[in-house]
Design a protein around this motif. Structure first.
Motif, PDB file in Angstrom:
ATOM      1  N   MET A  18       0.791  -1.316  -0.044  1.00  0.00           N
ATOM      2  CA  MET A  18      -0.115   0.021   0.088  1.00  0.00           C
ATOM      3  C   MET A  18       0.831   1.057   0.163  1.00  0.00           C
ATOM      4  O   MET A  18       0.553   2.157  -0.794  1.00  0.00           O
ATOM      5  CB  MET A  18      -0.975  -0.153   1.207  1.00  0.00           C
ATOM      6  CG  MET A  18      -2.035  -1.054   1.005  1.00  0.00           C
ATOM      7  SD  MET A  18      -3.316  -0.850   2.282  1.00  0.00           S
ATOM      8  CE  MET A  18      -2.276  -1.783   3.875  1.00  0.00           C
ATOM      9  N   ASP A  19       2.003   1.341   0.634  1.00  0.00           N
ATOM     10  CA  ASP A  19       2.789   2.441   0.867  1.00  0.00           C
ATOM     11  C   ASP A  19       3.377   2.733  -0.656  1.00  0.00           C
ATOM     12  O   ASP A  19       3.584   3.774  -1.094  1.00  0.00           O
ATOM     13  CB  ASP A  19       3.844   2.166   1.717  1.00  0.00           C
ATOM     14  CG  ASP A  19       3.417   2.594   3.130  1.00  0.00           C
ATOM     15  OD1 ASP A  19       2.245   3.227   3.390  1.00  0.00           O
ATOM     16  OD2 ASP A  19       4.165   1.925   4.088  1.00  0.00           O
ATOM     17  N   GLU A  20       3.812   1.594  -1.281  1.00  0.00           N
ATOM     18  CA  GLU A  20       4.489   1.801  -2.686  1.00  0.00           C
ATOM     19  C   GLU A  20       3.450   2.139  -3.633  1.00  0.00           C
ATOM     20  O   GLU A  20       3.918   3.201  -4.383  1.00  0.00           O
ATOM     21  CB  GLU A  20       5.262   0.445  -3.218  1.00  0.00           C
ATOM     22  CG  GLU A  20       6.199   0.047  -2.457  1.00  0.00           C
ATOM     23  CD  GLU A  20       6.977  -1.399  -2.915  1.00  0.00           C
ATOM     24  OE1 GLU A  20       8.175  -1.664  -2.626  1.00  0.00           O
ATOM     25  OE2 GLU A  20       6.264  -2.102  -3.666  1.00  0.00           O
ATOM     26  N   ILE A  21       2.223   1.857  -3.546  1.00  0.00           N
ATOM     27  CA  ILE A  21       1.088   2.341  -4.481  1.00  0.00           C
ATOM     28  C   ILE A  21       0.770   4.117  -4.121  1.00  0.00           C
ATOM     29  O   ILE A  21       0.780   4.499  -5.061  1.00  0.00           O
ATOM     30  CB  ILE A  21      -0.166   1.445  -4.369  1.00  0.00           C
ATOM     31  CG1 ILE A  21       0.023   0.065  -4.940  1.00  0.00           C
ATOM     32  CG2 ILE A  21      -1.443   2.263  -5.315  1.00  0.00           C
ATOM     33  CD1 ILE A  21      -1.126  -0.764  -4.497  1.00  0.00           C
ATOM     34  N   PHE A  22       0.659   3.947  -2.665  1.00  0.00           N
ATOM     35  CA  PHE A  22       0.270   5.369  -2.332  1.00  0.00           C
ATOM     36  C   PHE A  22       1.549   6.608  -2.590  1.00  0.00           C
ATOM     37  O   PHE A  22       1.109   7.460  -3.377  1.00  0.00           O
ATOM     38  CB  PHE A  22       0.267   5.392  -0.891  1.00  0.00           C
ATOM     39  CG  PHE A  22      -0.227   6.760  -0.220  1.00  0.00           C
ATOM     40  CD1 PHE A  22      -1.390   7.270  -0.406  1.00  0.00           C
ATOM     41  CD2 PHE A  22       0.462   7.492   0.584  1.00  0.00           C
ATOM     42  CE1 PHE A  22      -1.835   8.527  -0.039  1.00  0.00           C
ATOM     43  CE2 PHE A  22       0.282   8.630   1.200  1.00  0.00           C
ATOM     44  CZ  PHE A  22      -0.921   9.192   0.667  1.00  0.00           C
ATOM     45  N   TYR A  23       2.666   6.005  -2.477  1.00  0.00           N
ATOM     46  CA  TYR A  23       3.575   6.965  -2.919  1.00  0.00           C
ATOM     47  C   TYR A  23       4.270   6.937  -4.394  1.00  0.00           C
ATOM     48  O   TYR A  23       5.214   7.633  -4.802  1.00  0.00           O
ATOM     49  CB  TYR A  23       4.894   6.912  -1.900  1.00  0.00           C
ATOM     50  CG  TYR A  23       4.506   7.217  -0.614  1.00  0.00           C
ATOM     51  CD1 TYR A  23       4.444   8.859  -0.269  1.00  0.00           C
ATOM     52  CD2 TYR A  23       4.466   6.225   0.264  1.00  0.00           C
ATOM     53  CE1 TYR A  23       4.217   9.257   1.073  1.00  0.00           C
ATOM     54  CE2 TYR A  23       4.225   6.647   1.738  1.00  0.00           C
ATOM     55  CZ  TYR A  23       3.882   8.019   2.021  1.00  0.00           C
ATOM     56  OH  TYR A  23       3.427   8.299   3.375  1.00  0.00           O
ATOM     57  N   GLY A  24       3.732   5.929  -5.144  1.00  0.00           N
ATOM     58  CA  GLY A  24       4.129   5.950  -6.352  1.00  0.00           C
ATOM     59  C   GLY A  24       5.763   5.735  -6.686  1.00  0.00           C
ATOM     60  O   GLY A  24       6.337   5.938  -7.687  1.00  0.00           O
ATOM     61  N   LYS A  25       6.450   4.591  -5.939  1.00  0.00           N
ATOM     62  CA  LYS A  25       7.645   4.115  -6.000  1.00  0.00           C
ATOM     63  C   LYS A  25       7.708   3.236  -5.134  1.00  0.00           C
ATOM     64  O   LYS A  25       7.395   2.647  -4.100  1.00  0.00           O
ATOM     65  CB  LYS A  25       8.640   5.277  -5.519  1.00  0.00           C
ATOM     66  CG  LYS A  25       8.601   5.694  -4.127  1.00  0.00           C
ATOM     67  CD  LYS A  25       9.500   6.831  -3.583  1.00  0.00           C
ATOM     68  CE  LYS A  25       9.410   6.990  -2.271  1.00  0.00           C
ATOM     69  NZ  LYS A  25      10.553   8.204  -1.813  1.00  0.00           N
ATOM     70  N   ASN A  26       8.928   2.179  -5.474  1.00  0.00           N
ATOM     71  CA  ASN A  26       9.595   0.991  -4.589  1.00  0.00           C
ATOM     72  C   ASN A  26      10.162   1.614  -3.818  1.00  0.00           C
ATOM     73  O   ASN A  26      11.088   2.233  -3.729  1.00  0.00           O
ATOM     74  CB  ASN A  26      10.107  -0.007  -5.861  1.00  0.00           C
ATOM     75  CG  ASN A  26       9.511  -0.536  -6.866  1.00  0.00           C
ATOM     76  OD1 ASN A  26       8.412  -1.075  -6.793  1.00  0.00           O
ATOM     77  ND2 ASN A  26       9.765  -0.193  -8.230  1.00  0.00           N
ATOM     78  N   ILE A  27       9.757   0.894  -2.378  1.00  0.00           N
ATOM     79  CA  ILE A  27      10.500   1.235  -1.462  1.00  0.00           C
ATOM     80  C   ILE A  27      11.493   0.235  -1.098  1.00  0.00           C
ATOM     81  O   ILE A  27      12.462   0.507  -0.365  1.00  0.00           O
ATOM     82  CB  ILE A  27       9.305   1.211  -0.243  1.00  0.00           C
ATOM     83  CG1 ILE A  27       8.306   2.527  -0.585  1.00  0.00           C
ATOM     84  CG2 ILE A  27       9.888   1.642   1.076  1.00  0.00           C
ATOM     85  CD1 ILE A  27       7.270   2.469   0.721  1.00  0.00           C
ATOM     86  N   GLN A  28      11.454  -1.009  -1.417  1.00  0.00           N
ATOM     87  CA  GLN A  28      12.191  -2.167  -1.273  1.00  0.00           C
ATOM     88  C   GLN A  28      12.925  -2.490  -2.425  1.00  0.00           C
ATOM     89  O   GLN A  28      12.254  -2.478  -3.468  1.00  0.00           O
ATOM     90  CB  GLN A  28      11.738  -3.192  -0.594  1.00  0.00           C
ATOM     91  CG  GLN A  28      11.446  -3.066   0.877  1.00  0.00           C
ATOM     92  CD  GLN A  28      10.912  -4.269   1.840  1.00  0.00           C
ATOM     93  OE1 GLN A  28      10.876  -5.349   1.120  1.00  0.00           O
ATOM     94  NE2 GLN A  28      10.990  -4.237   3.030  1.00  0.00           N
TER      95      GLN A  28
END
Length: 268
Positions: A258-268
């Motif tokens: 959800m964080d990756e979709i919300f911020y529009g970027k890969n976090i890991q």
């Protein structure tokens, strides 16, 4: 700000401004096996098939006062649907007072607006992660109008029509129209944020971020649910059937997704 009839700018010809609302929503589910993924996609296809999406767009047309000219719809194999409406101005004489006010729009039992030539589309995109057990359903809806009416009045109803974990909403005004002296107008109403068209009970349950480019008449709001309950993301069972370690691991995977979709970027 709403202009009274005596304040309304007299235009030279038709109002050529194009206003487009893009509503993008995500529903996320944790599915551990192929059979669970297939069951989830079957559920999604049943809930958001072309017939139900057609009904949703019909209600959007009613809310903004559109006259439907043509409907094209399709269910896809193995999953997904698309619906497109071509619509025209409904039989109204003038724009109702208050149509530009920054406030949540009606639900489909309160038809208050009209529009000129327009189209409304929806496309769905179910997909799953090959390794991590995450399945995601995405729906993209565009409501594009020409004339005096903003499609933002349909936003409240669209939010209530989908079970949404994350929303990305864009509103933009393109083109120009002219007043009676020939002076160009690049927007015909004031707007400070898309959030002003979302009811308080919705804003209270979502974390929201605005990214607006006022000088370009571009407005962007993204939303993510504030509260997380793992049971809402398990398909066919509850977290009581999981070990504490499984609960922790699945919760971490879902929150990352959800964080990756919300911020529009890969976090890991």
């Amino acid at each position: 700000m709403t202009l009274s009839p005596e304040q309304r700018v007299e235009l030279y010809g038709f109002n050529n401004l194009t206003k487009t609302l893009s509503f993008n929503m995500y529903d996320i589910c944790y599915t551990t096996t192929k059979s669970e993924r297939e069951a989830y996609f079957h559920y999604i296809d049943d809930q958001y098939n072309a017939d139900r999406l057609t009904n949703i767009l019909s209600n959007v047309s009613d809310i903004i006062g559109a006259h439907v000219l043509n409907i094209a719809k399709q269910d896809y194999v193995p999953q997904g649907s698309s619906v497109t409406f071509l619509v025209s101005e409904g039989p109204v004489i003038e724009v109702p007072n208050g149509s530009f006010a920054e406030s949540p729009g009606p639900l489909p039992d309160a038809v208050v607006l009209a529009l000129d030539k327009s189209h409304i589309t929806v496309h769905t995109y179910p997909e799953s992660h090959p390794d991590e057990g995450i399945s995601t359903f995405r729906a993209d809806i565009d409501v594009s109008t020409c004339g005096e009416i903003s499609p933002l009045k349909a936003l409240n109803y669209l939010i209530h029509s989908f079970d949404t974990d994350i929303m990305t909403i864009d509103y933009r005004v393109r083109g120009f129209t002219r007043d009676i002296s020939g002076h160009k107008l690049f927007i015909d109403h004031e707007i400070s944020s898309i959030q002003n068209y979302i009811p308080d009970e919705i804003k209270n349950i979502y974390h929201m971020i605005d990214v607006n480019v006022y000088q370009e008449n571009i407005f962007h709001t993204k939303c993510k649910l504030r509260e997380f309950d793992l049971n809402n993301y398990l398909f066919g069972y509850t977290k009581e059937k999981l070990s504490s370690k499984e609960v922790e691991e699945i919760t971490e995977k879902l929150n990352l997704e959800m964080d990756e979709i919300f911020y529009g970027k890969n976090i890991q």
